[in-house]
Scaffold this active site. Sequence first.
Site, PDB file in Angstrom:
ATOM      1  CG  HIS A  37      -2.132   0.690   0.946  1.00 40.06           C
ATOM      2  ND1 HIS A  37      -1.971   1.724   1.255  1.00 40.06           N
ATOM      3  CD2 HIS A  37      -3.376   0.640   0.703  1.00 40.06           C
ATOM      4  CE1 HIS A  37      -2.949   2.380   1.453  1.00 40.06           C
ATOM      5  NE2 HIS A  37      -4.589   1.856   0.667  1.00 40.06           N
ATOM      6  CG  ASP A  69      -8.570  -4.040  -2.666  1.00 37.01           C
ATOM      7  OD1 ASP A  69      -7.498  -3.695  -3.508  1.00 37.01           O
ATOM      8  OD2 ASP A  69      -9.259  -4.122  -2.945  1.00 37.01           O
TER       9      ASP A  69
HETATM   10  C1  SDX Z   1      -6.648   0.059  -2.976  1.00 39.91           C
HETATM   11  O1  SDX Z   1      -3.998   4.431  -1.876  1.00 39.91           O
HETATM   12  C2  SDX Z   1      -5.234   4.075  -1.474  1.00 39.91           C
HETATM   13  O2  SDX Z   1      -5.356   4.186   0.149  1.00 39.91           O
HETATM   14  C3  SDX Z   1      -6.034   2.872  -2.238  1.00 39.91           C
HETATM   15  C4  SDX Z   1      -7.277   1.897  -1.057  1.00 39.91           C
HETATM   16  C5  SDX Z   1      -8.236   2.827  -1.826  1.00 39.91           C
HETATM   17  O3  SDX Z   1      -8.879   2.324   0.026  1.00 39.91           O
HETATM   18  O4  SDX Z   1      -8.631   3.839  -1.840  1.00 39.91           O
HETATM   19  O5  SDX Z   1      -6.256   2.000  -0.117  1.00 39.91           O
HETATM   20  C6  SDX Z   1      -7.071   0.775  -1.938  1.00 39.91           C
HETATM   21  O6  SDX Z   1      -6.050   0.597  -3.487  1.00 39.91           O
HETATM   22  C7  SDX Z   1      -5.604  -0.701  -2.127  1.00 39.91           C
HETATM   23  C8  SDX Z   1      -3.997  -1.860  -3.218  1.00 39.91           C
HETATM   24  C9  SDX Z   1      -5.024  -2.236  -4.200  1.00 39.91           C
HETATM   25  N1  SDX Z   1      -3.375  -2.705  -4.605  1.00 39.91           N
HETATM   26  C10 SDX Z   1      -3.490  -3.979  -4.746  1.00 39.91           C
HETATM   27  O7  SDX Z   1      -3.292  -5.027  -3.965  1.00 39.91           O
HETATM   28  C11 SDX Z   1      -1.930  -4.022  -6.016  1.00 39.91           C
HETATM   29  C12 SDX Z   1      -0.640  -4.915  -5.210  1.00 39.91           C
HETATM   30  N2  SDX Z   1       0.002  -3.629  -5.148  1.00 39.91           N
HETATM   31  C13 SDX Z   1       0.461  -2.781  -5.945  1.00 39.91           C
HETATM   32  O8  SDX Z   1       0.422  -2.517  -6.615  1.00 39.91           O
HETATM   33  C14 SDX Z   1       1.241  -1.851  -4.948  1.00 39.91           C
HETATM   34  O9  SDX Z   1       1.495  -2.250  -3.306  1.00 39.91           O
HETATM   35  C15 SDX Z   1       0.789  -0.264  -4.833  1.00 39.91           C
HETATM   36  C16 SDX Z   1       0.286  -0.207  -5.767  1.00 39.91           C
HETATM   37  C17 SDX Z   1      -0.538  -0.693  -3.879  1.00 39.91           C
HETATM   38  C18 SDX Z   1       0.706   0.953  -4.110  1.00 39.91           C
HETATM   39  O10 SDX Z   1       2.703   0.704  -4.761  1.00 39.91           O
HETATM   40  P1  SDX Z   1       3.517   2.685  -4.358  1.00 39.91           P
HETATM   41  O11 SDX Z   1       2.827   2.594  -3.262  1.00 39.91           O
HETATM   42  O12 SDX Z   1       3.748   2.617  -5.757  1.00 39.91           O
HETATM   43  O13 SDX Z   1       4.878   1.606  -3.918  1.00 39.91           O
HETATM   44  P2  SDX Z   1       5.653   0.935  -5.299  1.00 39.91           P
HETATM   45  O14 SDX Z   1       4.899   0.516  -6.128  1.00 39.91           O
HETATM   46  O15 SDX Z   1       6.919   1.407  -5.493  1.00 39.91           O
HETATM   47  O16 SDX Z   1       6.877  -0.414  -4.151  1.00 39.91           O
HETATM   48  C19 SDX Z   1       7.724  -0.679  -2.990  1.00 39.91           C
HETATM   49  C20 SDX Z   1       8.011  -1.610  -3.378  1.00 39.91           C
HETATM   50  C21 SDX Z   1       8.823  -2.088  -4.467  1.00 39.91           C
HETATM   51  O17 SDX Z   1       9.563  -2.228  -5.092  1.00 39.91           O
HETATM   52  P3  SDX Z   1      11.107  -1.155  -5.040  1.00 39.91           P
HETATM   53  O18 SDX Z   1      10.967  -1.092  -6.662  1.00 39.91           O
HETATM   54  O19 SDX Z   1      10.811   0.029  -3.574  1.00 39.91           O
HETATM   55  O20 SDX Z   1      12.613  -2.524  -4.914  1.00 39.91           O
HETATM   56  O21 SDX Z   1       7.709  -2.790  -2.720  1.00 39.91           O
HETATM   57  C22 SDX Z   1       7.445  -3.506  -4.421  1.00 39.91           C
HETATM   58  C23 SDX Z   1       7.737  -2.914  -5.506  1.00 39.91           C
HETATM   59  O22 SDX Z   1       8.268  -3.496  -6.402  1.00 39.91           O
HETATM   60  N3  SDX Z   1       6.188  -3.639  -3.477  1.00 39.91           N
HETATM   61  C24 SDX Z   1       5.652  -5.331  -4.700  1.00 39.91           C
HETATM   62  C25 SDX Z   1       3.967  -5.272  -3.685  1.00 39.91           C
HETATM   63  N4  SDX Z   1       3.535  -3.879  -3.934  1.00 39.91           N
HETATM   64  C26 SDX Z   1       4.905  -3.825  -3.878  1.00 39.91           C
HETATM   65  N5  SDX Z   1       6.314  -6.734  -4.474  1.00 39.91           N
HETATM   66  C27 SDX Z   1       5.496  -7.524  -4.448  1.00 39.91           C
HETATM   67  N6  SDX Z   1       4.402  -7.714  -4.545  1.00 39.91           N
HETATM   68  C28 SDX Z   1       3.135  -6.522  -4.061  1.00 39.91           C
HETATM   69  N7  SDX Z   1       2.141  -6.467  -4.162  1.00 39.91           N
END
Ligand code: SDX
Length: 431
Positions: free
Chosen positions: A308, A366
């Site tokens: 998140h 989710d």
């Molecule tokens: C919702 O914003 C909100 O409040 C949203 C929400 C709401 O109520 O409105 O809470 C609802 O959207 C919840 C999130 C649902 N999405 C998912 O579950 C999809 C999987 N999650 C990822 O896509 C990700 O965690 C996000 C999009 C939720 C957050 O992305 P960020 O903040 O841009 O973080 P990031 O992608 O930069 O991740 C940081 C690191 C990265 O690694 P590095 O580049 O630092 O090496 O963590 C890794 C990412 O690769 N990472 C993951 C991961 N999520 C982040 N690695 C593996 N699996 C994951 N799920």
Amino acid sequence: MADTPKTAKLTIADKEFELPVLSPTAGPDVIDIRKLYAQADVFTYDPGFTSTASCDSTITFIDGDKGELLHRGYPIDQLAEKSHFLEVCYLLLYGELPSATELEDFEALVTKHTMLHEQMVMFFRGFRRDAHPMAIMTGVVGAMSAFYHDSTDISDPHQREVASIRLIAKMPTIAAWAYKFSIGQPFVYPRNDLDYASNFLRMCFAVPAEDYEVNPILSRAMDRIFTLHADHEQNASTSTVRLASSSGANPFACIAAGIACLWGPAHGGANQACLEMLREIGTVDRIPEFIERAKDKSDPFRLMGFGHRVYKNFDPRAKVMKQSADEVLGLLGIENNPTLQVAMELERLALEDPYFKEKKLYPNVDFYSGIILDAMGFPTAMFTPIFALARTVGWISQWKEMIADPQNKIGRPRQLYIGENARDYTDVEQR
Ligand code: SDX
């Protein structure tokens, strides 16, 4: 003596600038950069707005480190346990918990507006049967501005109120009818003797050929899922609604924009993607393979329902959702649901894994919601429409707050331009 106003000093080349620092009720201080460009001829740069506050708000607060979520100051776990969705709607819209009379009047008002203009039925029929329900919701909600002209003038507080109630009241009907249309069943009309969640379940699962009794376990679980999705600060879809509204667009068009943004798998589409992922994993013994893939930078696969932007601890909604999943599946006699087993083992293994611990990746809202919705009989394509249905009150509350804000102006971000400098056109013969 009044506290000395805090300032931040910025030195650029040989010049020093002082910027005001604003203090919140809770959360980090903010550096007020509204005059930065005029004073220092520089922009700030923050793609994805990871360190940028786009507004001030009194509605919702998240402490990502603690895993805390407050709606008008009330913790989400208390609201999920002690309140119900329409009372939370009142709280989000008006700022305080309602008296018994206020709540009764509000529920009656919403109930009396759950029907759609009958001519809107034609909109649904224009879609292919296999259209994703989110495509239908985006289209039908946007089309509401063609039917409800008497609530599109955003400068009129009464029209803003009417549009707010219409959207909150009609979203369950729109979502249910999108589902019915996709399975070729006749639309079921709302009933005024049912509560909000029960009405939605009946419109989804009743058929004219027989009576339908709402299961109280399922309607309580449905209502709790609505509450857990109601609002969440300035997430992508809420920010979309605010930006669309800043141009003065009508509320139906702005909420349609929010629905479109929520659809993405990185946002509200994650509940559908998460259940599909859990089904693809299939059995507990395949979990390590998928955890390794999620850690592999060369593999675009991510654990859906994990991670998140704000929470760097457990999403408090995920905790309540997990308890609800255990309860609902147990009461339905499917506690040994294989998907739930995979989800719980996946959570256990991921939370022990150094990669997830180091990056502070925890289950989000989710991760468990899809398991409950699946057990309730919804197809995965209906998961995000249910999220959109519930989040409508959050979008509307944030929209009302923004419109009423005297600072409200059209949102217009700047950029770091890295393209070509000015150059002259060359005729095709010279290229
Ligand atoms: C919702 O914003 C909100 O409040 C949203 C929400 C709401 O109520 O409105 O809470 C609802 O959207 C919840 C999130 C649902 N999405 C998912 O579950 C999809 C999987 N999650 C990822 O896509 C990700 O965690 C996000 C999009 C939720 C957050 O992305 P960020 O903040 O841009 O973080 P990031 O992608 O930069 O991740 C940081 C690191 C990265 O690694 P590095 O580049 O630092 O090496 O963590 C890794 C990412 O690769 N990472 C993951 C991961 N999520 C982040 N690695 C593996 N699996 C994951 N799920």
